[in-house]
Design an enzyme around this catalytic site. Structure first.
Site, mmCIF file in Angstrom:
data_model
loop_
_atom_site.group_PDB
_atom_site.id
_atom_site.type_symbol
_atom_site.label_atom_id
_atom_site.label_comp_id
_atom_site.label_asym_id
_atom_site.label_seq_id
_atom_site.Cartn_x
_atom_site.Cartn_y
_atom_site.Cartn_z
ATOM 1 C CG ASP A 16 -2.077 -1.558 1.392
ATOM 2 O OD1 ASP A 16 -2.645 -2.016 0.382
ATOM 3 O OD2 ASP A 16 -2.211 -2.045 2.572
ATOM 4 C CE LYS A 37 -3.700 -6.334 0.790
ATOM 5 N NZ LYS A 37 -4.890 -5.524 0.094
ATOM 6 C CG ASP A 64 -7.622 -7.627 -2.865
ATOM 7 O OD1 ASP A 64 -8.239 -7.870 -2.734
ATOM 8 O OD2 ASP A 64 -7.344 -6.552 -1.579
ATOM 9 C CE LYS A 66 -11.375 -6.210 -0.992
ATOM 10 N NZ LYS A 66 -9.535 -5.763 -1.247
ATOM 11 C CG LEU A 67 -12.692 -9.712 -10.409
ATOM 12 C CD1 LEU A 67 -12.313 -10.704 -11.211
ATOM 13 C CD2 LEU A 67 -11.458 -8.341 -10.929
ATOM 14 C CG HIS A 68 -19.693 -6.967 -7.260
ATOM 15 N ND1 HIS A 68 -20.106 -6.852 -6.478
ATOM 16 C CD2 HIS A 68 -20.634 -7.984 -7.617
ATOM 17 C CE1 HIS A 68 -21.473 -7.347 -5.812
ATOM 18 N NE2 HIS A 68 -21.812 -7.475 -6.924
ATOM 19 C CG ASP A 69 -19.223 -6.043 -14.113
ATOM 20 O OD1 ASP A 69 -21.090 -6.253 -14.807
ATOM 21 O OD2 ASP A 69 -18.466 -4.818 -14.560
ATOM 22 C CB THR A 128 -13.831 -6.243 7.691
ATOM 23 O OG1 THR A 128 -12.657 -5.439 7.105
ATOM 24 C CG2 THR A 128 -13.680 -6.920 7.974
ATOM 25 C CD GLN A 198 -5.709 -4.234 10.661
ATOM 26 O OE1 GLN A 198 -7.008 -4.936 10.178
ATOM 27 N NE2 GLN A 198 -5.389 -4.298 9.055
ATOM 28 N N GLY A 218 1.111 -5.696 6.102
ATOM 29 C CA GLY A 218 1.252 -4.762 6.072
ATOM 30 C C GLY A 218 2.663 -3.785 6.561
ATOM 31 N NE ARG A 219 -0.955 0.164 7.728
ATOM 32 C CZ ARG A 219 -2.748 0.428 8.871
ATOM 33 N NH1 ARG A 219 -3.080 1.222 8.774
ATOM 34 N NH2 ARG A 219 -3.335 -0.304 8.944
HETATM 35 O O1 C5P Z 1 -0.915 -1.929 6.888
HETATM 36 P P1 C5P Z 1 -1.598 -3.770 7.468
HETATM 37 O O2 C5P Z 1 -1.107 -4.859 8.016
HETATM 38 O O3 C5P Z 1 -2.974 -3.261 8.086
HETATM 39 O O4 C5P Z 1 -2.370 -4.193 5.621
HETATM 40 C C1 C5P Z 1 -3.061 -4.990 6.723
HETATM 41 C C2 C5P Z 1 -4.296 -5.240 3.888
HETATM 42 O O5 C5P Z 1 -4.412 -5.603 4.115
HETATM 43 C C3 C5P Z 1 -4.079 -3.563 3.878
HETATM 44 O O6 C5P Z 1 -3.708 -4.055 2.353
HETATM 45 C C4 C5P Z 1 -5.734 -3.635 3.847
HETATM 46 O O7 C5P Z 1 -6.123 -2.996 3.212
HETATM 47 C C5 C5P Z 1 -5.638 -4.959 4.176
HETATM 48 N N1 C5P Z 1 -6.940 -5.358 4.665
HETATM 49 C C6 C5P Z 1 -7.124 -5.316 5.707
HETATM 50 N N2 C5P Z 1 -8.644 -5.544 6.340
HETATM 51 C C7 C5P Z 1 -9.660 -6.578 5.470
HETATM 52 C C8 C5P Z 1 -9.432 -6.792 4.336
HETATM 53 C C9 C5P Z 1 -8.234 -5.992 3.723
HETATM 54 O O8 C5P Z 1 -6.674 -4.921 6.557
HETATM 55 N N3 C5P Z 1 -10.842 -6.974 6.312
#
Ligand code: C5P
Length: 243
Positions: A16, A37, A64, A66-69, A128, A198, A218-219
């Site tokens: 990200d 990702k 990622d 997230k297809l929807h059509d 979520t 989170q 991610g982070r």
């Molecule tokens: O930085 P972090 O570890 O929180 O990143 C988690 C990744 O997972 C991000 O790309 C975030 O958009 C994705 N994600 C999430 N929670 C969800 C669905 C996707 O954190 N429920």
């Protein structure tokens, strides 16, 4: 407890960030990490090039999108995403069984055209970011957990290879979907890491113990002073080694 290869294969690093930052990070992690990702922000700007750039560095790619059509469109979208080199592709379960099975056919057709492994399709159930009130506002009166279970079963029954869910839901989803399903969980924080925005988090090893197959992180890696060290610490935790 996972082997080193299993642990490396279980961690998907969420890119990200800008393309330049992503390439710099991937150059550092190449040969150590195996999965990244790529989300809509990077893909809509750089297209398949960004996937190529990750693959050239030896990474597998979770695209990622997230297809929807309508089913016809999703068959084409899944075919195109597969041909551009995605190893895993996400799709919304809310699009229904026909849409998912057409997506699956798109991935199969692409595998036939290019050879190699078929792109795996994993389904998003309820975002979520949506709570019970948000569900009610779009006419869904079932409790969120029930809606998540229904959509997960529908998606896998229609040809999805697995689902994305929170680590808290991983055990229930593993029980519901069986041993073959790919269960991908974000919301992972190693013990002591900054939680950030989170809410429903789990450590890497707890998420795997609950039944997750892959962890999107991610982070805790991307914002670490030393991303390689942070990645290695997670691998050691998954191998049951003291860091
Ligand atoms: O930085 P972090 O570890 O929180 O990143 C988690 C990744 O997972 C991000 O790309 C975030 O958009 C994705 N994600 C999430 N929670 C969800 C669905 C996707 O954190 N429920």
């Amino acid at each position: 407890m996972l082997s080193k290869t299993e642990a490396q294969d279980a961690v998907i690093i969420a890119l990200d960030m800008s393309r330049e930052e992503a390439l710099e990070l991937c150059d550092k992690l190449a040969g150590k990490a195996r999965w990244v990702k790529v989300g809509m922000t990077l893909f809509y700007r750089y297209g398949p090039t960004i996937v190529d750039e990750m693959r050239e560095r030896g990474f597998k790619v979770f695209l990622d999108l997230k297809l929807h059509d309508i089913p016809f469109q999703i068959r084409g979208a899944a075919l195109s995403a597969s041909l551009c080199g995605a190893d895993i592709l996400s799709i919304h379960a809310l699009g229904g069984a026909d849409m998912i099975s057409q997506g699956r056919e798109g991935t199969e057709e692409a595998a036939g055209m290019r050879g190699g492994n078929r792109t795996k399709l994993i389904a998003i159930s309820v975002l979520t970011s949506m709570d019970q009130d948000a569900l009610s506002s779009i006419g869904v009166s079932l409790p969120v957990e029930e809606e998540v279970s229904n959509l997960a079963s529908l998606a896998v029954g229609a040809g999805a290879d697995g689902i994305v869910c929170s680590p808290q839901e991983a055990a229930a989803m593993r029980k519901l979907l069986g041993p073959e399903a790919i269960i991908v969980t974000p919301g992972i924080r190693p013990a002591g890491a900054d939680v950030g925005d989170q809410k429903r988090i789990s450590t890497p090893s707890a998420a795997i113990a609950a039944g997750a197959s892959k962890l999107v992180i991610g982070r805790p890696i991307t914002k670490a002073d030393d991303p390689c060290e942070a990645f290695n610490a997670i691998i050691c935790e998954l191998m049951g080694l003291d860091v």
